[in-house]
Design an enzyme around this catalytic site. Structure first.
Site, PDB file in Angstrom:
ATOM      1  CG  ASP A 141      -0.548   3.210   5.868  1.00 31.36           C
ATOM      2  OD1 ASP A 141      -1.211   3.655   4.913  1.00 31.36           O
ATOM      3  OD2 ASP A 141      -0.206   3.891   6.841  1.00 31.36           O
ATOM      4  CD  GLU A 153      -4.971   0.902  -2.301  1.00 30.84           C
ATOM      5  OE1 GLU A 153      -5.953   0.296  -1.855  1.00 30.84           O
ATOM      6  OE2 GLU A 153      -4.385   1.812  -1.697  1.00 30.84           O
ATOM      7  CG  ASP A 207      -1.831   1.177   1.292  1.00 32.10           C
ATOM      8  OD1 ASP A 207      -2.126   1.762   0.235  1.00 32.10           O
ATOM      9  OD2 ASP A 207      -2.267   1.530   2.407  1.00 32.10           O
TER      10      ASP A 207
END
Length: 167
Positions: free
Chosen positions: A144, A72, A12
């Site tokens: 996260d 992501e 992420d």
């Protein structure tokens, strides 16, 4: 006969904090391996911060030796400068595994949420709850890191796994 696990690391990306999460997939089981944060020093210049992120991502990849990586995708926000900085951090999460010859897949935030929670507009708490349900032994010290585990879970699902047993 026991199949060998496929190790997946999810990222992420963020310039200040990049979450990471590692899972193993064996047949239809998901197994928690590790998670954490890679950080850069906010007072450093951009090039130094990107180097810090690159070193951190490479360290995770070398320690956990994944066969596949999931990242992501960037969402576009109203602040062009913030979006550009996020793009720099995302590039590190794409570049480092490519340097090691690893396949990298990208997933939109809504696709990750829909895969893990069942709805594309789930909030952070819902994602964390479902990650804990799917990976009961998982621990994460930040949103996260939980998001990175969700990205890895999404990739495990999208790569052809149909159902999962809790391990």
């Amino acid at each position: 006969m026991r199949e060998h696990p496929t190790r997946i690391v999810g990222f992420d990306p963020g310039l200040r904090k990049t979450g990471w999460g590692a899972i193993d997939v064996i047949n239809n089981r998901l197994i928690f391996v590790g998670s954490g944060l890679i950080t850069s020093e906010g007072k450093s210049d951009l090039a130094t911060r990107l180097l810090q992120l690159h070193n951190g991502v490479m360290s995770v990849l070398q320690k956990y030796e994944p066969q596949e990586v999931a990242v992501e995708q960037t969402f576009v926000n109203k602040d062009a400068t913030a979006t550009l900085k996020l793009g720099h951090a995302r590039a590190i999460s794409l570049l480092a595994p490519a340097q090691l010859g690893l396949p990298v897949s990208e997933y939109a935030p809504n696709a990750v949420k829909k895969t893990v929670v069942g709805v594309g507009h789930a909030d952070k708490k819902q994602v964390q709850t479902m990650v804990k349900m799917l990976l009961p032994k998982a621990y994460f010290d930040s949103e996260d890191a939980a998001d990175a585990l969700a990205i890895a879970i999404c990739h495990a699902h999208q790569r052809g796994q149909k159902t999962y047993k809790i391990a």
